[in-house]
Scaffold this motif. Structure first.
Motif, PDB file in Angstrom:
ATOM      1  N   GLN A 134      -5.604   5.641   4.711  1.00 46.56           N
ATOM      2  CA  GLN A 134      -6.031   5.639   3.596  1.00 46.56           C
ATOM      3  C   GLN A 134      -6.464   4.171   2.614  1.00 46.56           C
ATOM      4  O   GLN A 134      -7.450   3.888   1.904  1.00 46.56           O
ATOM      5  CB  GLN A 134      -5.643   6.560   2.604  1.00 46.56           C
TER       6      GLN A 134
ATOM      7  N   VAL B 262      -9.445   8.485  -2.390  1.00 45.54           N
ATOM      8  CA  VAL B 262      -8.343   8.714  -1.498  1.00 45.54           C
ATOM      9  C   VAL B 262      -7.229   9.260  -2.158  1.00 45.54           C
ATOM     10  O   VAL B 262      -6.229   9.580  -1.391  1.00 45.54           O
ATOM     11  CB  VAL B 262      -8.196   7.404  -1.114  1.00 45.54           C
TER      12      VAL B 262
ATOM     13  N   ILE C 171      -6.241  12.784  -0.691  1.00 44.64           N
ATOM     14  CA  ILE C 171      -5.755  12.572   0.805  1.00 44.64           C
ATOM     15  C   ILE C 171      -4.331  11.999   0.660  1.00 44.64           C
ATOM     16  O   ILE C 171      -3.164  12.436   1.500  1.00 44.64           O
ATOM     17  CB  ILE C 171      -6.649  11.731   1.731  1.00 44.64           C
ATOM     18  N   ILE C 172      -4.096  11.104  -0.014  1.00 45.56           N
ATOM     19  CA  ILE C 172      -2.766  10.423  -0.169  1.00 45.56           C
ATOM     20  C   ILE C 172      -1.815  11.363  -0.682  1.00 45.56           C
ATOM     21  O   ILE C 172      -0.665  11.518  -0.331  1.00 45.56           O
ATOM     22  CB  ILE C 172      -2.767   9.221  -1.217  1.00 45.56           C
TER      23      ILE C 172
ATOM     24  N   TYR D 238      -0.997   7.590   5.597  1.00 48.19           N
ATOM     25  CA  TYR D 238      -1.212   6.958   4.464  1.00 48.19           C
ATOM     26  C   TYR D 238      -1.855   5.525   4.413  1.00 48.19           C
ATOM     27  O   TYR D 238      -2.603   5.041   3.550  1.00 48.19           O
ATOM     28  CB  TYR D 238       0.056   6.904   3.863  1.00 48.19           C
TER      29      TYR D 238
END
Length: 592
Positions: free
Chosen positions: A86, A241, A244-245, A83
Motif C-alpha cells: 500500500q 489506502v 486497505i491498511i 502493508y
C-alpha cells in the motif's frame, strides 16, 4: 480588482512575483517527489523485514510454523508485506497524479509566462520608440524655430543698414523666409508626432498593458488553484489506502486471536512423543537372606533357564528414568549382581543408542538413515507416514502424466497429421518406469510403517539370528562379570565393573559395524573469514578467525569440507574460509 489597472506601473515586480510562484510550485513538486521516495524506501524496508523473518524452505524453521503462534507471526509477516504494498501504491499514485502532472504543468506555465512578458516588453519597446520619435521631432522643431528667429533678425539688420546692397538684403529676406517655413514644417511634424505618441501611450496604459497583466493575473491564479488541487490529491491518495491498511491491521489482529495455546501444547506432544512406555517398578532386593548372593551367582551360569530371580525383559524391569542421577558416593551401598545383570539384559536397546551416536555423527556428514531408525517409535512413525504420503502424491502425479500421454497418443493415432504416436513411446515408458520405482519405494516404506505400528512382526529371521548372537555375547559377558566379582577383594560386584563389561560387549558390535569408516586425512588448513551458522544437515558452524583442518576441497559446488576435531566435521561455504592446502597435496592451490 485587476492587475492591469492597479499595477500598471509594476511590470518588473510582477515579473519577479510570477517567477517566485513558479519556484514555489517546483518546491512543492520536489517535496512530493521526496515523499514518494520515502514511501518506496519504507515499503522496500518493510518487504525486506518480512522476507528476513520468513521461514526458510526445507529447514527446521519451516517445521516450527505448524504452531498457531508461529502461524500468526507468519500471517503478520504476510500482512506487513501487503502493508508495504500500500505504501508502494501511495508512491505510484503521487508520482502519476501529482509529480508528473505538475512537472508538465510547470513547463506549460513557464512557456505562458515567457510569452506574456515577451508581449509586455514588446509593448514597452514600442512606446519607448514612439517617445524617442517625439523627442526627436521636438528637438528638430526647437532647432528650426531658433534658426528662423536668427534669420529674421539678420534680415532686419541688413534691411536697416544703408551700406548693404539691395541684393544682399533680398538674399537675407529669402533666407529668413526659408527658415520660417522650415520652422512651420517642424511645428506641424512635432504636432502630429505628439498626437500619435499620446494615442500610443493611451493604448499602452489602457489597452495593451491591462490585457497583458490580466493574462498574467489569470495565469498566476490558475497556478494557485492548481497547487491547491494537488494538495487535495496528496491527501486523497493517502486516504484511499487507509481502508486497505486497516484490513491489513485487522488481519494481524485476527491472526493474533487465532492463537490457540492448547493446540500448540498438543502439537508439542505430537512432535516429541517417543512412544516408549514408562519404566516399571524396581524389584525389591531382599538382603536378609545370607545365601542370596550365592543364589545370584548360580543364576549367572543358567541365565537362559528362566529362574524367577532373573526376569529377562520383564515389565517390572524396564529402563530407569533418564532423569534419575546416580549417586557415586563411596558411602552408597553397592547393588547386587542380579540387579545389575537384569538391568544389563533388559538394556539391549542401548546398542541401538550407541549406534544412534554413530548415526548422529553420520548425520552431521549428511547421511540420514533411510528408515528413520534413529528416531523414537512415534517420531519414526510420523516420518514414515509423511514419506508414504509424499510418495503417493508423486505416484498420482506420474499417473496423471501417463494418462495424459496415453490420451495424446490416442489422438495421434486417430489423427496422424497432428503428430507421430511413436514419438511418445519413450516418454510413456519412462513415466511407467518411474511409477513402478515409486510403488516399490512406497511398499518399502509401508513395510517399515507397518512394522512400527505393529501390523508386521517386529523382527525378521535375520534379526532373530543376530539376537541369538547377541544373547551369546551377553552370556559370555555375564560369566566374565561373575569372575570379576569373585576376584573382587570384598566379593562384591561394582557398578564400574558392570559398565565396563557392558561397554566391551557393545563396543564389539559397534566396531564390527563401523570399522570401515576411517576418518579422511587432512589435506590442509583454513581460516574462517566470517562467522557461519550451520543450521542444515551436513554443515558445521564456524567462528570468524577460527583455524580448522581441510579434508575435502571445493568440488565446484561452492562448499568445502572441514574438520574441527576428530568427531566434528562438516561443510562450509568456500567463500567463508581462506584455504591453505599442503604443497604435497595433489592440485594444491589457495582459495581466498
Amino acid at each position: 480588482m485587476s492587475w492591469g489597472t492597479e499595477l500598471w506601473d509594476q511590470f518588473d515586480n510582477l515579473e519577479k512575483h510570477t517567477q517566485w510562484g513558479i519556484d514555489i510550485l517546483e518546491k512543492y513538486i520536489k517535496f512530493v517527489k521526496e515523499r514518494t521516495e520515502i514511501e518506496l524506501n519504507y515499503a522496500k524496508q518493510l518487504r525486506n523485514l518480512s522476507k528476513k523473518y520468513q521461514p526458510k524452505k526445507n529447514s527446521k524453521e519451516e517445521e516450527e510454523y505448524k504452531y498457531t503462534a508461529c502461524k500468526a507471526f507468519l500471517s503478520t509477516l504476510n500482512e506487513m508485506n501487503d502493508y508495504a504494498g500500500q505504501h508502494e501504491v501511495i508512491s505510484e499514485n503521487m508520482t502519476s497524479q501529482i509529480t508528473v502532472d505538475l512537472m508538465r504543468y510547470v513547463q506549460e506555465l513557464k512557456q505562458e509566462r515567457k510569452s506574456n512578458f515577451h508581449d509586455g516588453r514588446k509593448a514597452q519597446q514600442h512606446i519607448e520608440t514612439c517617445w524617442k520619435q517625439l523627442e526627436s521631432s521636438k528637438r528638430r522643431f526647437e532647432r528650426d524655430c531658433k534658426e528662423a528667429d536668427r534669420a529674421q533678425q539678420y534680415f532686419e539688420k541688413m534691411d536697416a543698414d544703408i551700406n548693404v546692397t539691395k541684393a544682399d538684403v533680398e538674399k537675407a529676406r529669402q533666407q529668413a523666409q526659408i527658415r520660417h517655413q522650415m520652422a512651420e514644417d517642424s511645428k506641424a511634424d512635432y504636432s502630429s508626432t505628439l498626437q500619435r505618441f499620446n494615442q500610443e501611450q493611451w493604448e499602452y496604459y489602457h489597452t495593451h498593458i491591462p490585457n497583458i497583466f490580466q493574462k498574467i493575473q489569470e495565469m498566476e491564479e490558475r497556478r494557485i488553484v492548481r497547487i491547491g488541487e494537488s494538495m487535495k490529491t496528496y491527501a486523497e491518495v493517502d486516504r484511499q489506502v487507509i481502508p486497505i491498511i486497516g484490513k491489513c491491521l485487522d488481519g494481524i489482529v485476527k491472526a493474533a486471536e487465532s492463537i490457540n495455546q492448547k493446540n500448540d501444547s498438543q502439537l508439542v506432544v505430537e512432535a516429541y512423543k517417543s512412544g516408549f512406555e514408562p519404566p516399571g517398578d524396581i524389584e525389591f532386593e531382599d538382603y536378609t537372606q545370607p545365601m542370596k548372593r550365592t543364589v545370584s551367582d548360580n543364576s549367572l551360569s543358567s541365565a537362559k533357564e528362566g529362574k524367577p530371580e532373573l526376569k529377562f525383559g520383564g515389565k517390572s524391569r524396564g529402563k530407569l528414568w533418564p532423569f534419575i542421577k546416580k549417586n557415586k558416593s563411596p558411602k552408597q551401598q553397592k547393588e547386587p549382581l542380579s540387579h545389575r545383570f537384569n538391568e544389563f539384559m533388559t538394556s539391549k536397546p542401548k546398542i541401538h543408542c550407541f549406534r544412534s551416536l554413530k548415526r548422529g555423527l553420520s548425520l552431521k556428514l549428511g547421511a540420514t538413515p533411510e528408515d528413520f531408525s534413529n528416531l523414537p517409535p512415534e517420531q519414526r512413525r510420523k516420518k514414515l507416514q509423511q514419506k508414504v504420503d509424499d510418495l503417493n502424491k508423486e505416484i498420482q502425479k506420474e499417473t496423471d502424466q501417463r494418462d495424459a500421454i496415453t490420451k495424446m497418443k490416442d489422438v495421434y493415432l486417430k489423427n496422424p497429421q497432428m503428430g507421430d504416436p511413436a514419438s511418445l513411446d519413450h516418454k510413456l515408458t519412462e513415466v511407467t518406469q518411474n511409477i513402478e520405482k515409486l510403488r516399490l519405494e512406497t511398499q518399502k516404506f509401508e513395510a517399515w510403517l507397518a512394522e512400527v505400528e505393529g501390523r508386521l512382526p517386529a523382527r525378521s529371521e535375520q534379526a532373530r539370528r543376530q539376537s541369538g548372537m547377541y544373547d551369546g555375547q551377553t552370556h559370555q559377558a555375564v560369566t566374565n562379570c561373575a569372575q570379576d566379582r569373585e576376584s573382587s577383594p570384598d566379593g562384591s560386584y561394582t557398578e564400574e565393573q558392570s559398565q565396563e563389561r557392558e561397554l566391551k560387549v557393545l563396543a564389539t558390535d559397534f566396531d564390527d559395524e563401523f570399522d570401515d569408516e576411517e576418518p579422511l586425512p587432512a589435506i590442509g588448513t583454513c581460516k574462517a573469514l566470517y562467522t557461519f551458522e550451520g543450521q542444515n544437515e551436513g554443515t558445521i558452524s564456524v567462528i570468524e578467525g577460527e583455524m580448522l583442518s581441510v579434508i575435502e576441497e571445493d568440488k565446484g559446488d561452492g562448499w568445502t569440507r572441514i574438520r574441527r576435531s576428530e568427531d566434528e566435521e562438516g561443510y562450509v561455504p568456500t567463500s567463508y574460509v581462506e584455504v591453505y592446502l599442503d604443497k604435497n597435496a595433489k592440485g594444491a592451490k589457495t582459495y581466498i
